[in-house]
Design a protein around this motif. Sequence first.
Motif, PDB file in Angstrom:
ATOM      1  N   SER A  33     -11.187 -18.060   0.991  1.00  0.00           N
ATOM      2  CA  SER A  33     -12.592 -18.460   0.842  1.00  0.00           C
ATOM      3  C   SER A  33     -12.735 -19.720  -0.018  1.00  0.00           C
ATOM      4  CB  SER A  33     -13.399 -17.311   0.194  1.00  0.00           C
ATOM      5  OG  SER A  33     -13.378 -16.167   1.014  1.00  0.00           O
TER       6      SER A  33
ATOM      7  N   SER B 255      -1.329  -4.080  -0.122  1.00  0.00           N
ATOM      8  CA  SER B 255      -2.272  -3.262  -0.898  1.00  0.00           C
ATOM      9  C   SER B 255      -3.626  -3.965  -0.969  1.00  0.00           C
ATOM     10  CB  SER B 255      -1.730  -3.058  -2.313  1.00  0.00           C
ATOM     11  OG  SER B 255      -1.681  -4.308  -2.995  1.00  0.00           O
ATOM     12  N   LYS B 256      -4.659  -3.234  -1.372  1.00  0.00           N
ATOM     13  CA  LYS B 256      -5.993  -3.802  -1.489  1.00  0.00           C
ATOM     14  C   LYS B 256      -6.024  -4.929  -2.521  1.00  0.00           C
ATOM     15  CE  LYS B 256     -10.852  -2.538  -2.179  1.00  0.00           C
ATOM     16  NZ  LYS B 256     -11.123  -3.633  -3.120  1.00  0.00           N
ATOM     17  N   VAL B 257      -5.247  -4.781  -3.588  1.00  0.00           N
ATOM     18  CA  VAL B 257      -5.186  -5.816  -4.620  1.00  0.00           C
ATOM     19  C   VAL B 257      -4.732  -7.145  -4.022  1.00  0.00           C
ATOM     20  CG1 VAL B 257      -4.011  -6.538  -6.723  1.00  0.00           C
ATOM     21  CG2 VAL B 257      -4.789  -4.179  -6.493  1.00  0.00           C
TER      22      VAL B 257
ATOM     23  N   LEU C 250      -4.705  -8.020  -0.750  1.00  0.00           N
ATOM     24  CA  LEU C 250      -5.652  -8.473   0.275  1.00  0.00           C
ATOM     25  C   LEU C 250      -6.879  -9.132  -0.355  1.00  0.00           C
ATOM     26  CD1 LEU C 250      -5.510  -5.514   2.816  1.00  0.00           C
ATOM     27  CD2 LEU C 250      -4.586  -7.819   3.095  1.00  0.00           C
ATOM     28  N   ASP C 251      -7.391  -8.543  -1.448  1.00  0.00           N
ATOM     29  CA  ASP C 251      -8.551  -9.146  -2.123  1.00  0.00           C
ATOM     30  C   ASP C 251      -8.223 -10.546  -2.615  1.00  0.00           C
ATOM     31  OD1 ASP C 251     -10.038  -6.903  -1.667  1.00  0.00           O
ATOM     32  OD2 ASP C 251      -9.789  -6.069  -3.687  1.00  0.00           O
ATOM     33  N   ARG C 252      -7.023 -10.720  -3.155  1.00  0.00           N
ATOM     34  CA  ARG C 252      -6.638 -12.047  -3.651  1.00  0.00           C
ATOM     35  C   ARG C 252      -6.450 -13.046  -2.512  1.00  0.00           C
ATOM     36  NH1 ARG C 252      -5.934  -8.691  -7.490  1.00  0.00           N
ATOM     37  NH2 ARG C 252      -5.566  -9.253  -9.673  1.00  0.00           N
TER      38      ARG C 252
ATOM     39  N   ASP D 129       0.837  -1.190   0.000  1.00  0.00           N
ATOM     40  CA  ASP D 129       0.000   0.000   0.000  1.00  0.00           C
ATOM     41  C   ASP D 129       0.880   1.251   0.000  1.00  0.00           C
ATOM     42  OD1 ASP D 129      -2.323   1.523   0.114  1.00  0.00           O
ATOM     43  OD2 ASP D 129      -2.210   1.678   2.299  1.00  0.00           O
TER      44      ASP D 129
ATOM     45  N   HIS E  13      -8.022 -13.002   0.341  1.00  0.00           N
ATOM     46  CA  HIS E  13      -9.367 -13.352   0.817  1.00  0.00           C
ATOM     47  C   HIS E  13     -10.026 -14.372  -0.107  1.00  0.00           C
ATOM     48  CE1 HIS E  13      -9.752 -10.802   4.292  1.00  0.00           C
ATOM     49  NE2 HIS E  13      -9.432  -9.703   3.603  1.00  0.00           N
ATOM     50  N   ARG E  14      -9.849 -14.199  -1.428  1.00  0.00           N
ATOM     51  CA  ARG E  14     -10.438 -15.147  -2.371  1.00  0.00           C
ATOM     52  C   ARG E  14      -9.797 -16.527  -2.227  1.00  0.00           C
ATOM     53  NH1 ARG E  14     -10.369 -10.881  -6.219  1.00  0.00           N
ATOM     54  NH2 ARG E  14      -8.712 -11.859  -7.444  1.00  0.00           N
TER      55      ARG E  14
END
Length: 325
Positions: free
Chosen positions: A322, A310-312, A314-316, A296, A318-319
């Motif tokens: 999940s 970074s958000k990019v 973190l999103d990956r 970030d 989390h996916r």
Amino acid sequence: QISKPNHRPSSSRLTMVGVRAAASCQYLVSPATLPRIPDALSVLSYNVLLPNSQDGWWNYKMYLPPLGPDQKSFSTWEHRKSLLRERIGLIDADVVCIQEVSPLSFEEDFAFMTDDLGYDGVEIFRKGRFRPATFWKTDRVELANPAQHKDRTLLTTFRMVDDDDTEGTDDDYWHVLNCHLQAGKQGGRRVRQMVEGVTTAFKTSKNKLFENDPENLKLIVCGDFNGGQECGAVEYLEKGVIGPDFLEDGEKVSSKEKVLPISPMVDAASANCIDRGGVPPPATLVVPELISIMIDGGSVETAYIEPRFSKVVLDRLHRIYSTFA
């Protein structure tokens, strides 16, 4: 003297030299043979990457783009060894410092250094799965003191071989510290390893060789630092001091002030005394730059002082969680 590719600066393979040694540095675009300069020592530092011929399998993963079915041979040790033989032989340095050699197959894997290239002096680090090793040509230099093995550093001290066989002087001694510092989030240990290695060179100069000016000894520190220009080990060498206020990966690297026992050192690839004809300093490792995507803020400073994904990323993550948790 250095011979490296002409690309942007990189993050972990570095060569640091003392002020006296910096005067001997020249910039050469690779491939090039290092010139012979009176009273100057030429040193090549090369991380050859484990696996060698044994102990490991993952080298093919380091190629980008991935190797196709008809290109798999490029990642084999035999192919890589032939390239190493050609490049090291072309450069023809007095001393060659190698990192990541395997003790299981070292003699066989690097027999070409002696048999084909004439490096009849050799010292391999005493322990570890992958180790540093230092080679030298005995018709050019000779050991002035037994090699010294510290924490992931290998110190060799050389005396230049004089053609006229005259007695040696201070100017004949060169100290070469071959490093493969600890990887990972271990900034404090890397600093301690560097402090120990440089201090050993200083004490060797002062107490064993009785050099007149040990604070300005001719020292080359090279190898794989596992850290960039902003890391604590480099800060210690270049600034001459490091203390508890310095942070790496958001953590202190020292609980108290540590002072370099010699004059501050300079990066051989970017030293101001080297005329590069207007081109930027060369790379020691050419890889994609990912910090701007993964951290970030996208800067090296935030990566070292207060690293946050970074958000990019973190999103990956989390996916992935999940999907597979």
